[in-house]
Design an enzyme around this catalytic site. Sequence first.
Site, PDB file in Angstrom:
ATOM      1  N   ASP A  89      70.391  85.963  42.582  1.00  0.00           N
ATOM      2  CA  ASP A  89      70.934  86.152  43.930  1.00  0.00           C
ATOM      3  C   ASP A  89      70.817  87.640  44.271  1.00  0.00           C
ATOM      4  O   ASP A  89      71.227  88.504  43.477  1.00  0.00           O
ATOM      5  CB  ASP A  89      72.393  85.709  43.997  1.00  0.00           C
ATOM      6  N   HIS A 239      72.570  87.955  38.908  1.00  0.00           N
ATOM      7  CA  HIS A 239      72.495  88.794  40.107  1.00  0.00           C
ATOM      8  C   HIS A 239      71.547  89.966  39.851  1.00  0.00           C
ATOM      9  O   HIS A 239      71.658  90.641  38.822  1.00  0.00           O
ATOM     10  CB  HIS A 239      73.880  89.303  40.506  1.00  0.00           C
TER      11      HIS A 239
END
Length: 273
Positions: A89, A239
Site C-alpha cells: 500500500d 507498506h
Amino acid sequence: MSLKYMPSKRVRRSLTALFSVGVIMVCGIAIARVLDSGNAQPAAATDWGLSFQSEGMPPVGNATPEALHGYGAYYVGDTAKPVIYLTFDAGYESGDTPAILDALKKHNAPACFFVVSNYIETAPELVQRMVAEGHIVGNHTASHPDMSKISDKAAFEKELRGVEEQFQTITGQELPKFYRPPQGKYSEENLKQAQELGYTTVFWSLAYVDWYADNQPTHQQAFDKLLPRIHNGAILLLHSTSRTNAEILDELLTKYEEMGYTFGSLRDLTEQE
C-alpha cells in the site's frame, strides 16, 4: 395527584442485568454470523479482520473466500500451493520504494503497489518504474477515504476513476483493475460496486504494524510476525512507506524462498478462476 411507580433497587438491578444479557446475546449472535468460518458473508459495513488459529496455516477472515469470490474479491489464493502474492500500500513516497523495487528485481518477484492520487502526483517516475519492471499498479482510491461510508455509486466511482485517469496520463496505459479498500474498510455494496466497475477487490491474509513512520518495528520484530504466519496462497500486505520493510525485504524474500515459497502475480490469482 397521580402516583408514579418507582421500582425498588433490587428490581432495577434485575432489569439492568436482563438488558445487559440481552445486548450481549444480540451482539454475540451478530459477531458469530460474521466470524463463522463456514458461512461468513460480507457484512453490511465492516473492517477487514483476520483470526490466526494455527501457525503456518491460512487465517480465518471475517468473510469466507467463497463469499468474497461471489463479488470477484480475494483475501487468500490457492492454499494448496506454496505461492505468495506480494502487495504494497502506497499512500505517499517516503524514500523507501527504490530499495523495495531493487529487492523485488533481485528476486524476480512480481508485486502489486496500491497507490492513491497523491502518490502518482508526487512520484510519477516510481510509478513508471513499477510498470517498466513488470509490477501491477493497483487502485487505492484518489483520496483514501472510508469507502464503507460511501453508498452513492457515482461518488464511489469518482474515487476510482481519478486514479485511473492519472495513471493513464503518465504511463499511456490503462490502470489494471485491482482495488484495495483503504484501511480495509468496506461494505457489501462496495464489493458490488467495484465488481460492476470491473475491479477485483484485494484484501490480505497477512500483515503487521509497519505504517507508523516514527515507530518502526525492528528487523527481528518484523521477522517474528512475517515468518511464522506465512502460508500457502498468502496475500501479503506491506507498506512501501516502511523503512524496516525496505531494509529487510531482500532477506525476507530469501527466507521465504528457503522455506519453499515462490512469488506470484495477482493476475495469476484471478486467472485461476
